[in-house]
Each structure stands twice: as structure tokens, then as C-alpha cells.
Design a protein around this motif. Sequence first.
Motif, PDB file in Angstrom:
ATOM      1  N   GLN A  39       0.840  -1.188   0.000  1.00 32.43           N
ATOM      2  CA  GLN A  39       0.000   0.000   0.000  1.00 32.43           C
ATOM      3  C   GLN A  39       0.875   1.237   0.000  1.00 32.43           C
ATOM      4  O   GLN A  39       1.682   1.429   0.930  1.00 32.43           O
ATOM      5  N   ALA A  40       0.722   2.030  -1.033  1.00 34.56           N
ATOM      6  CA  ALA A  40       1.430   3.291  -1.138  1.00 34.56           C
ATOM      7  C   ALA A  40       0.510   4.413  -0.687  1.00 34.56           C
ATOM      8  O   ALA A  40      -0.711   4.278  -0.734  1.00 34.56           O
ATOM      9  N   PRO A  41       1.077   5.544  -0.245  1.00 38.42           N
ATOM     10  CA  PRO A  41       0.247   6.665   0.221  1.00 38.42           C
ATOM     11  C   PRO A  41      -0.740   7.108  -0.847  1.00 38.42           C
ATOM     12  O   PRO A  41      -0.370   7.313  -2.007  1.00 38.42           O
ATOM     13  N   GLY A  42      -2.001   7.218  -0.463  1.00 36.28           N
ATOM     14  CA  GLY A  42      -3.023   7.690  -1.384  1.00 36.28           C
ATOM     15  C   GLY A  42      -3.496   6.669  -2.392  1.00 36.28           C
ATOM     16  O   GLY A  42      -4.290   6.992  -3.276  1.00 36.28           O
ATOM     17  N   LYS A  43      -3.011   5.435  -2.285  1.00 34.69           N
ATOM     18  CA  LYS A  43      -3.399   4.395  -3.241  1.00 34.69           C
ATOM     19  C   LYS A  43      -4.055   3.236  -2.526  1.00 34.69           C
ATOM     20  O   LYS A  43      -3.886   3.036  -1.331  1.00 34.69           O
ATOM     21  N   GLN A  44      -4.808   2.453  -3.297  1.00 32.74           N
ATOM     22  CA  GLN A  44      -5.430   1.268  -2.728  1.00 32.74           C
ATOM     23  C   GLN A  44      -4.395   0.180  -2.499  1.00 32.74           C
ATOM     24  O   GLN A  44      -3.374   0.111  -3.185  1.00 32.74           O
ATOM     25  N   ARG A  45      -4.707  -0.662  -1.542  1.00 35.50           N
ATOM     26  CA  ARG A  45      -3.838  -1.817  -1.298  1.00 35.50           C
ATOM     27  C   ARG A  45      -3.922  -2.728  -2.522  1.00 35.50           C
ATOM     28  O   ARG A  45      -4.996  -2.982  -3.056  1.00 35.50           O
ATOM     29  N   GLU A  46      -2.770  -3.224  -2.955  1.00 36.29           N
ATOM     30  CA  GLU A  46      -2.745  -4.091  -4.131  1.00 36.29           C
ATOM     31  C   GLU A  46      -1.958  -5.361  -3.861  1.00 36.29           C
ATOM     32  O   GLU A  46      -0.970  -5.349  -3.116  1.00 36.29           O
TER      33      GLU A  46
END
Length: 114
Positions: A39-46
Motif C-alpha cells: 500500500q502506497a500513500p493515497g493508493k489502494q492496497r494491491e
Amino acid sequence: QVQLVESGGGLVQAGGSLRLSCAASGRIFGITTMGWYRQAPGKQRELVALVTTGGSTVYADSVKGRFTISRDNAKNTVNLQMNSLKPEDTAVYLCFVRQSSTYWGQGTQVTVSS
């Protein structure tokens, strides 16, 4: 309950490598799938990669050819070898295992500088 302990994150330059490890302990009686999300800042968990008990693997398109997942069923560990790292790989990487439920590690930070 199953506890997961991750290790191996850190700071690396683009093009470098890191190896993440995750060890499961506790009430283990039949882990099926093991793997990693990020999970990157501002992004959905992938989903990054997973491996089944039988050794089948699934990778995100963005990491195919660069990352390799492996597991040791006897030791209840799963590893993620990450090569040719890119700045866009920067994220918190979370280990997970599936048994009767899904269990998560606390996450380990991977930062790739350009």
C-alpha cells in the motif's frame, strides 16, 4: 490466532534489490495461501504476489520478471525477492496468510529512491 513477523524492508536506490521475509507462528494447522500486498500513500492496497500450498504463484503485472515469491511450508515462512526496484515500488509491504481466516503482518516499509 496466527502471528506474522516481517523483516527485510528498507531504503534502496532504483535498480537495487531487497528481500522481504515473513514468518508465521501460533495456531497453525493448515495454511493455504501466503503472499504479500503493498500500500502506497493515497493508493489502494494491491496484491503483489502470492503462492499456494502447491507452489502455484500469482504476480501483479507490474512486478512480473522482477519479483520472486517463495515459501517454506515446513517453516511457515514466505519470502519476496525484489530485484530491479523502481521508485513506484515504494510502499508498505504487508505479509498475509490464509488459514480459516486471513491474517496480516504489521507491514514493512520499502522505499526506492531515484
